[in-house]
Write a protein that holds these residues in place. Structure first.
Motif, short mmCIF file in Angstrom:
data_model
loop_
_atom_site.label_atom_id
_atom_site.label_comp_id
_atom_site.label_asym_id
_atom_site.label_seq_id
_atom_site.Cartn_x
_atom_site.Cartn_y
_atom_site.Cartn_z
N ALA A 98 0.84 -1.20 0.00
CA ALA A 98 0.00 0.00 0.00
C ALA A 98 0.87 1.24 0.00
CB ALA A 98 -0.92 0.01 1.22
N ALA A 99 0.42 2.23 -0.75
CA ALA A 99 1.16 3.49 -0.88
C ALA A 99 0.19 4.65 -0.98
CB ALA A 99 2.05 3.46 -2.11
N GLY A 100 0.73 5.85 -0.79
CA GLY A 100 -0.10 7.03 -0.93
C GLY A 100 -0.46 7.31 -2.39
N ILE A 101 0.49 7.01 -3.27
CA ILE A 101 0.30 7.27 -4.71
C ILE A 101 0.73 6.03 -5.48
CG2 ILE A 101 1.02 8.71 -6.65
CD1 ILE A 101 1.49 10.98 -4.69
N MET A 102 0.01 5.69 -6.53
CA MET A 102 0.35 4.53 -7.35
C MET A 102 1.76 4.68 -7.92
SD MET A 102 -1.99 2.93 -10.39
CE MET A 102 -1.56 4.14 -11.63
N SER A 103 2.54 3.61 -7.84
CA SER A 103 3.92 3.66 -8.30
C SER A 103 4.38 2.28 -8.71
CB SER A 103 4.82 4.19 -7.18
OG SER A 103 6.18 4.17 -7.57
N VAL A 104 5.40 2.25 -9.56
CA VAL A 104 6.01 0.98 -9.93
C VAL A 104 7.23 0.69 -9.04
CG1 VAL A 104 5.25 1.25 -12.31
CG2 VAL A 104 7.56 1.97 -11.67
N TYR A 105 7.58 1.62 -8.19
CA TYR A 105 8.77 1.49 -7.36
C TYR A 105 8.41 0.98 -5.96
CZ TYR A 105 10.73 4.36 -11.04
OH TYR A 105 11.13 4.83 -12.26
N ALA A 106 9.05 -0.11 -5.56
CA ALA A 106 8.76 -0.71 -4.26
C ALA A 106 9.02 0.26 -3.11
CB ALA A 106 9.57 -1.99 -4.09
N LYS A 107 10.02 1.10 -3.27
CA LYS A 107 10.38 2.02 -2.19
C LYS A 107 9.30 3.05 -1.90
CE LYS A 107 12.95 5.11 -5.26
NZ LYS A 107 14.28 5.68 -5.56
N ARG A 108 8.36 3.20 -2.80
CA ARG A 108 7.27 4.17 -2.59
C ARG A 108 6.13 3.57 -1.75
NH1 ARG A 108 7.75 8.32 -6.48
NH2 ARG A 108 9.99 8.65 -6.69
N TYR A 109 6.20 2.29 -1.47
CA TYR A 109 5.15 1.62 -0.74
C TYR A 109 5.52 1.53 0.74
CZ TYR A 109 2.91 0.57 -5.13
OH TYR A 109 2.28 0.69 -6.35
N ASP A 110 4.57 1.87 1.59
CA ASP A 110 4.83 1.97 3.02
C ASP A 110 4.49 0.71 3.79
OD1 ASP A 110 3.36 5.13 2.50
OD2 ASP A 110 5.51 4.80 2.86
N TYR A 111 3.52 -0.05 3.28
CA TYR A 111 3.05 -1.23 4.01
C TYR A 111 3.08 -2.44 3.08
CZ TYR A 111 1.31 2.48 7.02
OH TYR A 111 1.22 3.59 7.81
N TRP A 112 3.46 -3.58 3.66
CA TRP A 112 3.62 -4.79 2.87
C TRP A 112 2.99 -5.98 3.58
CZ3 TRP A 112 6.16 -5.13 -1.86
CH2 TRP A 112 6.81 -3.96 -2.29
N GLY A 113 2.48 -6.90 2.77
CA GLY A 113 2.03 -8.17 3.31
C GLY A 113 3.19 -9.14 3.39
N GLN A 114 2.92 -10.33 3.89
CA GLN A 114 3.97 -11.31 4.10
C GLN A 114 4.28 -12.12 2.84
OE1 GLN A 114 0.85 -11.86 4.78
NE2 GLN A 114 0.47 -13.92 3.98
N GLY A 115 3.38 -12.07 1.88
CA GLY A 115 3.61 -12.76 0.63
C GLY A 115 2.93 -14.11 0.56
N THR A 116 2.65 -14.54 -0.67
CA THR A 116 2.07 -15.86 -0.91
C THR A 116 2.80 -16.49 -2.10
OG1 THR A 116 -0.01 -17.07 -1.27
CG2 THR A 116 0.22 -14.98 -2.43
N GLN A 117 3.10 -17.78 -1.97
CA GLN A 117 3.90 -18.46 -2.98
C GLN A 117 3.02 -18.88 -4.17
OE1 GLN A 117 7.37 -19.33 -3.05
NE2 GLN A 117 6.85 -19.88 -5.17
N VAL A 118 3.49 -18.58 -5.35
CA VAL A 118 2.86 -19.05 -6.58
C VAL A 118 3.91 -19.88 -7.33
CG1 VAL A 118 1.94 -18.39 -8.83
CG2 VAL A 118 1.26 -17.14 -6.78
N THR A 119 3.54 -21.13 -7.63
CA THR A 119 4.44 -22.01 -8.35
C THR A 119 3.73 -22.52 -9.59
OG1 THR A 119 5.50 -22.71 -6.29
CG2 THR A 119 5.86 -24.08 -8.24
N VAL A 120 4.36 -22.30 -10.75
CA VAL A 120 3.78 -22.72 -12.02
C VAL A 120 4.66 -23.82 -12.60
CG1 VAL A 120 2.96 -22.01 -14.27
CG2 VAL A 120 2.92 -20.39 -12.37
N SER A 121 4.09 -25.00 -12.76
CA SER A 121 4.85 -26.13 -13.28
C SER A 121 4.70 -26.21 -14.79
CB SER A 121 4.37 -27.43 -12.63
OG SER A 121 3.01 -27.66 -12.97
N SER A 122 5.75 -26.69 -15.44
CA SER A 122 5.73 -26.79 -16.92
C SER A 122 5.19 -28.13 -17.37
CB SER A 122 7.14 -26.58 -17.45
OG SER A 122 8.02 -27.52 -16.90
#
Length: 122
Positions: A98-122
């Motif tokens: 989450a950020a105050g303004i939409m951005s492509v830069y991670a450093k502009r985001y103030d809050y982060w979740g813990q993440g979820t794993q996505v695995t795509v098999s071939s």
């Protein structure tokens, strides 16, 4: 303060689909821009998609454009990432932020979740 919790990751075959959710708590969600980022093992974190506070403006990395769709439901304080036509190179830990303004830069985001794993098999 915004707390973010991702869900919806998993194992899928190439060509398949997954929908990630990011549930937010905190009264500032409806005014926050939201982004999805991913990080594969041994690689740097990279931007995937972003959406502005109202949901009427979105932006995508070239690598996912046309396959992924970001959306949000402010009433449910949740942001989504619909991922279609998945490829093995999409394998990564996906995190919302989450950020105050939409951005492509991670450093502009103030809050982060813990993440979820996505695995795509071939």
């Amino acid at each position: 303060q915004v707390q973010l919790v991702e869900s919806g990751g998993g194992l899928v075959q190439a060509g398949g689909s997954l929908r990630l959710s990011c549930a937010a708590s905190g009264r500032t969600f409806s005014s926050a821009a939201m982004g999805w980022f991913r990080q594969a093992p041994g690689k740097e974190r990279e931007f995937v998609a972003a959406i502005n506070w109202s949901g009427d403006t979105t932006y995508y990395a070239d690598s996912v454009k046309g396959r992924f769709t970001i959306s949000r439901d402010n009433a449910k304080t949740t942001v989504y990432l619909q991922m279609n036509s998945l490829k093995p190179e999409d394998t990564a830990v996906y995190s919302c932020a989450a950020a105050g303004i939409m951005s492509v830069y991670a450093k502009r985001y103030d809050y982060w979740g813990q993440g979820t794993q996505v695995t795509v098999s071939s």
